[in-house]
Write a protein that holds these residues in place. Structure first.
Motif, PDB file in Angstrom:
ATOM      1  N   SER A  48       0.812  -1.218   0.000  1.00 41.90           N
ATOM      2  CA  SER A  48       0.000   0.000   0.000  1.00 41.90           C
ATOM      3  C   SER A  48       0.844   1.266   0.000  1.00 41.90           C
ATOM      4  N   LYS A  49       2.090   1.199   0.508  1.00 45.30           N
ATOM      5  CA  LYS A  49       2.908   2.398   0.597  1.00 45.30           C
ATOM      6  C   LYS A  49       4.275   2.282  -0.085  1.00 45.30           C
ATOM      7  N   GLN A  50       4.608   1.121  -0.617  1.00 46.48           N
ATOM      8  CA  GLN A  50       5.934   0.928  -1.167  1.00 46.48           C
ATOM      9  C   GLN A  50       5.914   0.098  -2.446  1.00 46.48           C
ATOM     10  N   VAL A  51       6.955   0.299  -3.227  1.00 47.70           N
ATOM     11  CA  VAL A  51       7.256  -0.600  -4.331  1.00 47.70           C
ATOM     12  C   VAL A  51       8.628  -1.176  -4.005  1.00 47.70           C
ATOM     13  N   LYS A  52       8.737  -2.492  -3.962  1.00 46.47           N
ATOM     14  CA  LYS A  52       9.988  -3.137  -3.594  1.00 46.47           C
ATOM     15  C   LYS A  52      10.556  -3.894  -4.793  1.00 46.47           C
ATOM     16  N   PHE A  53      11.857  -3.739  -4.988  1.00 49.68           N
ATOM     17  CA  PHE A  53      12.573  -4.456  -6.026  1.00 49.68           C
ATOM     18  C   PHE A  53      13.490  -5.453  -5.327  1.00 49.68           C
ATOM     19  N   GLU A  54      13.497  -6.675  -5.825  1.00 48.67           N
ATOM     20  CA  GLU A  54      14.280  -7.728  -5.201  1.00 48.67           C
ATOM     21  C   GLU A  54      15.114  -8.427  -6.274  1.00 48.67           C
ATOM     22  N   VAL A  55      16.413  -8.539  -6.013  1.00 49.89           N
ATOM     23  CA  VAL A  55      17.299  -9.277  -6.899  1.00 49.89           C
ATOM     24  C   VAL A  55      17.925 -10.393  -6.077  1.00 49.89           C
ATOM     25  N   ILE A  56      17.757 -11.629  -6.541  1.00 49.89           N
ATOM     26  CA  ILE A  56      18.313 -12.795  -5.858  1.00 49.89           C
ATOM     27  C   ILE A  56      19.163 -13.557  -6.873  1.00 49.89           C
ATOM     28  N   ASP A  57      20.378 -13.939  -6.456  1.00 57.04           N
ATOM     29  CA  ASP A  57      21.216 -14.722  -7.355  1.00 57.04           C
ATOM     30  C   ASP A  57      21.830 -15.900  -6.607  1.00 57.04           C
ATOM     31  N   THR A  58      22.338 -16.850  -7.366  1.00 55.57           N
ATOM     32  CA  THR A  58      22.992 -18.026  -6.798  1.00 55.57           C
ATOM     33  C   THR A  58      24.501 -17.903  -6.931  1.00 55.57           C
ATOM     34  N   GLY A  59      24.984 -16.683  -6.893  1.00 57.92           N
ATOM     35  CA  GLY A  59      26.406 -16.411  -7.084  1.00 57.92           C
ATOM     36  C   GLY A  59      27.232 -16.664  -5.845  1.00 57.92           C
ATOM     37  N   THR A  60      28.388 -16.017  -5.800  1.00 61.83           N
ATOM     38  CA  THR A  60      29.391 -16.273  -4.771  1.00 61.83           C
ATOM     39  C   THR A  60      29.053 -15.689  -3.412  1.00 61.83           C
ATOM     40  N   GLY A  61      28.117 -14.780  -3.337  1.00 65.79           N
ATOM     41  CA  GLY A  61      27.786 -14.153  -2.056  1.00 65.79           C
ATOM     42  C   GLY A  61      28.714 -12.990  -1.759  1.00 65.79           C
ATOM     43  N   MET A  62      28.513 -12.375  -0.601  1.00 68.64           N
ATOM     44  CA  MET A  62      29.311 -11.220  -0.215  1.00 68.64           C
ATOM     45  C   MET A  62      30.172 -11.569   0.989  1.00 68.64           C
ATOM     46  N   ASP A  63      31.390 -11.030   1.007  1.00 66.08           N
ATOM     47  CA  ASP A  63      32.234 -11.218   2.183  1.00 66.08           C
ATOM     48  C   ASP A  63      31.827 -10.187   3.240  1.00 66.08           C
ATOM     49  N   ASP A  64      32.429 -10.274   4.432  1.00 66.93           N
ATOM     50  CA  ASP A  64      32.051  -9.392   5.546  1.00 66.93           C
ATOM     51  C   ASP A  64      32.263  -7.919   5.225  1.00 66.93           C
ATOM     52  N   ARG A  65      33.335  -7.588   4.493  1.00 65.57           N
ATOM     53  CA  ARG A  65      33.603  -6.186   4.134  1.00 65.57           C
ATOM     54  C   ARG A  65      32.494  -5.644   3.236  1.00 65.57           C
ATOM     55  N   GLN A  66      32.079  -6.446   2.258  1.00 63.82           N
ATOM     56  CA  GLN A  66      31.009  -6.012   1.361  1.00 63.82           C
ATOM     57  C   GLN A  66      29.701  -5.825   2.122  1.00 63.82           C
ATOM     58  N   LYS A  67      29.385  -6.729   3.018  1.00 63.73           N
ATOM     59  CA  LYS A  67      28.152  -6.621   3.805  1.00 63.73           C
ATOM     60  C   LYS A  67      28.160  -5.366   4.670  1.00 63.73           C
ATOM     61  N   LYS A  68      29.324  -5.051   5.241  1.00 64.64           N
ATOM     62  CA  LYS A  68      29.441  -3.885   6.113  1.00 64.64           C
ATOM     63  C   LYS A  68      29.208  -2.581   5.349  1.00 64.64           C
ATOM     64  N   ASN A  69      29.594  -2.551   4.071  1.00 68.62           N
ATOM     65  CA  ASN A  69      29.542  -1.313   3.286  1.00 68.62           C
ATOM     66  C   ASN A  69      28.385  -1.255   2.299  1.00 68.62           C
ATOM     67  N   ILE A  70      27.477  -2.195   2.348  1.00 66.61           N
ATOM     68  CA  ILE A  70      26.462  -2.313   1.300  1.00 66.61           C
ATOM     69  C   ILE A  70      25.579  -1.067   1.160  1.00 66.61           C
ATOM     70  N   PHE A  71      25.319  -0.358   2.247  1.00 61.86           N
ATOM     71  CA  PHE A  71      24.425   0.801   2.153  1.00 61.86           C
ATOM     72  C   PHE A  71      25.156   2.131   2.157  1.00 61.86           C
ATOM     73  N   LYS A  72      26.478   2.101   2.041  1.00 64.33           N
ATOM     74  CA  LYS A  72      27.236   3.348   1.957  1.00 64.33           C
ATOM     75  C   LYS A  72      27.111   3.928   0.560  1.00 64.33           C
ATOM     76  N   THR A  73      27.104   5.231   0.472  1.00 62.69           N
ATOM     77  CA  THR A  73      26.995   5.925  -0.805  1.00 62.69           C
ATOM     78  C   THR A  73      28.259   5.742  -1.615  1.00 62.69           C
ATOM     79  N   PHE A  74      28.095   5.521  -2.929  1.00 63.79           N
ATOM     80  CA  PHE A  74      29.237   5.424  -3.824  1.00 63.79           C
ATOM     81  C   PHE A  74      29.859   6.802  -3.984  1.00 63.79           C
ATOM     82  N   THR A  75      31.183   6.835  -4.052  1.00 65.24           N
ATOM     83  CA  THR A  75      31.864   8.111  -4.280  1.00 65.24           C
ATOM     84  C   THR A  75      32.750   8.025  -5.491  1.00 65.24           C
TER      85      THR A  75
END
Length: 75
Positions: A48-75
């Motif tokens: 009712s209030k959102q549109v959600k986009f979901e991407v799921i893959d069977t790839g290699t996954g993310m390491d801890d560093r990638q998970k920690k920085n996933i929501f940081k803005t790209f510079t």
């Protein structure tokens, strides 16, 4: 109700975000060391209030560093 509203979005930025998500999923699945079937799912959900986009893959996954920085803005 599928016609529950409208929203405005920066078309170029939105396109870049979606392409980036899908490219990341593709890169994760291109690892030649993976011995399983490669699959990418792209889903769109509306609530009712959102549109959600979901991407799921069977790839290699993310390491801890990638998970920690996933929501940081790209510079």
């Amino acid at each position: 109700d599928r016609t529950s509203g409208e929203f405005e979005v920066d078309r170029e930025l939105f396109h870049s975000i979606l392409v980036n998500l899908l490219e990341n999923a593709m890169e994760a699945c291109l690892d030649p060391n993976l011995d399983r079937c490669h699959r990418i799912s792209f889903n769109v959900f509306q609530t009712s209030k959102q549109v959600k986009f979901e991407v799921i893959d069977t790839g290699t996954g993310m390491d801890d560093r990638q998970k920690k920085n996933i929501f940081k803005t790209f510079t």
